[in-house]
Design a protein around this motif. Structure first.
Motif, PDB file in Angstrom:
ATOM      1  N   PHE A  20      -2.877   1.715  -2.775  1.00 22.06           N
ATOM      2  CA  PHE A  20      -1.867   2.111  -3.545  1.00 22.06           C
ATOM      3  C   PHE A  20      -1.191   1.049  -4.558  1.00 22.06           C
ATOM      4  O   PHE A  20      -0.494   1.223  -5.463  1.00 22.06           O
ATOM      5  N   LYS A  38      -2.357  12.674   1.128  1.00 19.22           N
ATOM      6  CA  LYS A  38      -2.058  11.482   0.203  1.00 19.22           C
ATOM      7  C   LYS A  38      -0.499  11.413   0.279  1.00 19.22           C
ATOM      8  O   LYS A  38      -0.204  10.021   0.252  1.00 19.22           O
ATOM      9  N   LEU A  60       4.263  -1.635  -4.804  1.00 20.68           N
ATOM     10  CA  LEU A  60       4.380  -0.394  -4.414  1.00 20.68           C
ATOM     11  C   LEU A  60       5.931   0.187  -4.956  1.00 20.68           C
ATOM     12  O   LEU A  60       5.858   1.564  -5.320  1.00 20.68           O
ATOM     13  N   PHE A  74       0.047   5.826  -6.858  1.00 17.33           N
ATOM     14  CA  PHE A  74      -0.143   6.856  -6.136  1.00 17.33           C
ATOM     15  C   PHE A  74      -1.386   7.844  -6.825  1.00 17.33           C
ATOM     16  O   PHE A  74      -2.256   8.163  -6.270  1.00 17.33           O
ATOM     17  N   GLU A 124       6.325   3.545  -6.951  1.00 20.17           N
ATOM     18  CA  GLU A 124       7.490   4.594  -6.584  1.00 20.17           C
ATOM     19  C   GLU A 124       8.625   4.810  -7.620  1.00 20.17           C
ATOM     20  O   GLU A 124       8.879   6.029  -7.967  1.00 20.17           O
ATOM     21  N   PHE A 139       1.285   7.685   1.514  1.00 16.12           N
ATOM     22  CA  PHE A 139       2.142   7.091   0.685  1.00 16.12           C
ATOM     23  C   PHE A 139       3.389   6.711   1.310  1.00 16.12           C
ATOM     24  O   PHE A 139       3.980   5.623   1.295  1.00 16.12           O
TER      25      PHE A 139
END
Length: 196
Positions: free
Chosen positions: A20, A51, A100, A25, A104, A55
């Motif tokens: 990731f 998935k 990450l 994603f 996000e 995540f």
């Protein structure tokens, strides 16, 4: 031979963090996560669902890791520059976390983020530690503790958020000790703690 469920779950989470972080994603692939972990990808669905849920597990694990590794207490806020240095060290050793958070953020559509209420409480406790340090006289009381905390987070992470800007500004030099020292001095001045 018994199947080690905890070890398999952890191997999948570790592989998913890297996948990731590298691809986001949308670009992450379940089959690559399984291959990285050395585990059949069907285990991912068995342990994590899908998935999206995987995540979420990855983000939650990484948020827990940084919250426990680099807490902010009133005592630590007494030298906010050193806290920024520890934050820098964390991001240098674990750059996946920043990536990450960027991924996000790119997916943010205004709906609550993963565990937003809990994360807000964690951030609030850190802001409160800074406010208490201001009351104790170790941080400049004229600053909004929320803005100060946010600035420290941003300054500590920016080296790893846009490495291309670091190369351009600093002429291609990669000198972690110089970067860390500069960050500590800047945060101390920003927080009204002078040169310690």
């Amino acid at each position: 031979m018994a199947w080690d469920t905890a070890r398999t779950r952890q191997a999948l989470l570790d592989a998913a963090v890297d996948e990731f972080a590298e691809h986001g994603f949308d670009g992450a692939r379940i089959d690559r996560i399984g291959t990285r972990a050395g585990v059949n990808k069907e285990r991912i669905y068995q342990y994590f669902g899908n998935k999206e849920k995987l995540f979420g597990h990855v983000l939650e694990a990484e948020l827990d890791r940084i919250a426990t590794t680099i807490p902010v207490t009133v005592e630590q806020a007494a030298d906010l520059g050193e806290y920024a240095g520890r934050l820098y060290d964390y991001h240098r050793s674990r750059p996946q976390f920043i990536r990450l958070l960027h991924w996000e953020g790119l997916r943010d559509k205004g709906a609550p983020a993963l565990k937003e209420a809990e994360r807000t409480v964690t951030y609030g406790a850190r802001v409160e530690a800074l406010a208490q340090a201001q009351s104790d006289g170790t941080l400049d009381p004229a600053l909004d503790p929320r803005g100060l905390f946010y600035a420290v987070l941003a300054l500590g992470a920016w080296w790893f958020s846009v490495p291309q800007a670091v190369r351009m500004i600093f002429g291609g030099e990669q000198r972690p000790e110089t970067e860390r020292d500069a960050l500590i001095a800047l945060v101390r001045r920003l927080a009204g703690q002078g040169d310690r």
